[in-house]
Design a protein around this motif. Sequence first.
Motif, short mmCIF file in Angstrom:
data_model
loop_
_atom_site.label_atom_id
_atom_site.label_comp_id
_atom_site.label_asym_id
_atom_site.label_seq_id
_atom_site.Cartn_x
_atom_site.Cartn_y
_atom_site.Cartn_z
N THR A 161 0.84 -1.19 0.00
CA THR A 161 0.00 0.00 0.00
C THR A 161 0.88 1.25 0.00
O THR A 161 0.40 2.35 0.19
N VAL A 194 -8.98 2.62 5.45
CA VAL A 194 -9.52 3.55 4.46
C VAL A 194 -8.46 4.53 3.98
O VAL A 194 -8.31 4.77 2.78
N ALA A 195 -7.70 5.09 4.92
CA ALA A 195 -6.71 6.10 4.55
C ALA A 195 -5.66 5.52 3.61
O ALA A 195 -5.26 6.16 2.63
N GLU A 196 -5.23 4.29 3.88
CA GLU A 196 -4.23 3.65 3.02
C GLU A 196 -4.77 3.47 1.60
O GLU A 196 -4.10 3.76 0.62
N VAL A 197 -6.00 2.96 1.51
CA VAL A 197 -6.56 2.72 0.17
C VAL A 197 -6.75 4.05 -0.57
O VAL A 197 -6.50 4.15 -1.76
N ARG A 198 -7.16 5.05 0.19
CA ARG A 198 -7.35 6.35 -0.46
C ARG A 198 -6.01 6.85 -1.02
O ARG A 198 -5.95 7.36 -2.14
N ALA A 199 -4.95 6.67 -0.27
CA ALA A 199 -3.62 7.10 -0.73
C ALA A 199 -3.21 6.32 -1.99
O ALA A 199 -2.63 6.87 -2.92
N MET A 247 -5.29 5.03 -4.19
CA MET A 247 -6.11 5.51 -5.31
C MET A 247 -5.57 6.84 -5.85
O MET A 247 -5.58 7.08 -7.05
N ASP A 248 -5.08 7.68 -4.95
CA ASP A 248 -4.46 8.93 -5.37
C ASP A 248 -3.22 8.67 -6.22
O ASP A 248 -2.99 9.32 -7.24
N ARG A 261 -4.14 7.66 -9.61
CA ARG A 261 -4.59 8.82 -10.38
C ARG A 261 -3.41 9.66 -10.84
O ARG A 261 -3.35 10.09 -11.97
N LEU A 290 -15.28 4.52 1.08
CA LEU A 290 -14.64 5.34 0.03
C LEU A 290 -15.65 5.82 -1.01
O LEU A 290 -15.31 6.55 -1.93
N ASP A 291 -16.87 5.30 -0.91
CA ASP A 291 -17.91 5.68 -1.85
C ASP A 291 -17.58 5.25 -3.29
O ASP A 291 -17.75 6.00 -4.24
#
Lengths: 243, 270
Positions: free
Chosen positions: A34, A72-77, A79-80, A83, A106-107
């Motif tokens: 991650t 959640v924070a790890e997955v969001r990072a 995904m960023d 991107r 994460l919606d």
Amino acid sequence: MNKPAEAVRSPASTAPLEIRFGQVGLAQVRIRTTDPGAILDELTGRVATAPQFFERTAVCLDLSALEKEPDVAEVRAVMDAVRRAGMLAVGLAHGTAAVDALARALDVPVLTYFRPQNRPPPVLQPADPQELAVPTLMHHTPVRSGQRVYARHRDLVVTSTVGAGAEVIADGCVHVYGAVRGRAVAGARGDVTARVFCQEFYAELVSVAGVYRVFETIPAELAGKPVQAWLSGDDLHVARIGS
Amino acid sequence: MTEIIVVTSGKGGVGKTTTSASLACGIARRGKRVAVIDFDIGLRNLDLIMGCERRVVYDFVNVIQGDCTLKQALIKDKRIDTLYVLAASQTRDKDALTQEGVRRVLDELTADGFDYIICDSPAGIEKGAHLAMYFADRAVVVVNPEVSSVRDSDRILGLLASKTLRAEQGNGGVKEHLLLTRYSPKRVASGEMMSVDDVKEILGLDVIGVVPESQDVLTASNAGTPVILNEQSDAAQAYEDAVARLLGESKPLRFIEEPKKGFFARMFGG
Ligand SMILES: Nc1ncnc2c1ncn2[C@@H]1O[C@H](COP(=O)(O)OP(=O)(O)OP(=O)(O)O)[C@@H](O)[C@H]1O
Ligand SMILES: [Mg+2]
């Protein structure tokens, strides 16, 4: 004479939206870490090798290869990072209940269509004779740029050409009795024994069971020749048929 | 029987309007009643090429919205009396066209006894291009001999085979023809440009005409005289051949080879 504009419009075209379901192209990215930096580095490199294929491609993140469940924070990072590398993470690959919870937090949607590898894949076992008993999908007209022909649970035979920017996809083998300038994808659900056969090879991409090769320039010895592609271990071989 | 022919391409600026104008003139000159319609709403162009821009009072959108009758909007050509132009609107946007409206106009032209309706499509694959092709019986796909134009034509051919009334009805689909324009045999010979055979092979279609790159096209556009009317021009002769083939005659392709070399060059293989 002066009819209001509405009078000539069909009701369907005034509806504010339309919903359709269908196959869409997704890249599955299975992460083993991650660490956003590592992911960014690796993906940036891959995108650079085949920009027309990867740029702004929708990505489904597969978390199944991670040692421990990420938060959640790890997955969001992650995904960023995806991107920033130029691709767009649009959802998480179907997995455990924890994945469902992450997706909700994460919606993003949970997407189910992908190739399992390090878990027993009973449902998607391609050798299931029931599945392959469906007759081959025959396609007799040119597959034009922007079109996609998909043979679900079976082989695909195209007796015409596959244009640049067109895609022919099968869960089984793909046979094209003509020129392929677009993409040919065999074993779309993970059948590693599937192959691609084509009569005149100019393809921009060939893939078997998710392993792909992009041809920015077609090797001179293969251009226009009858060719087959198959998997041996993790390597995708592409070679002339016959002599 | 009215035949609706769409002139389309996907890529912009390849010669659709030039082709629509010349085909319309060429067919009408043979005594057929022809209406040529500009579907490029917001970028009206056909009236300029046809030389009737000062006579546009009502346009296609006015007819669709019921501001005038079709008769009032059809502009009769001054040179060929079986030829009519329906101009596009310069001030509206492309949403002013509706499928129902287009259908009504085409039906009315059909009822009026027109033999051919030529639809000059806008570039792209959006609504305007879609409406221009939707009711077509035949399509002339205009292509320049270069990779991106060929690719876009392939895309358009895919849409013709799936997103048209004929395709939806499954009665044989739209009959497709390829027309190469801006062809330069010299650049083909030097390998800078794709050849007729390359394009034919990639798209898997026969060509109905090959129009050479010609200075006369620009001159004709500036004068408002479709190039086909300039009998001296190679481009005119090539369009005339395409008209003949479109109407079912067979003609060998011309202007696809470099002009013959002189005696000495031939003798010494230069
Ligand atoms: N055979 C030719 N030789 C030289 N120039 C040409 C030829 N055919 C077209 N042209 C030029 O190419 C340009 C574009 O032509 P035209 O307007 O017919 O294309 P179009 O496909 O209708 O464009 P658009 O997509 O904008 O509607 C014009 O400047 C025209 O003069
Ligand atoms: Mg035009």
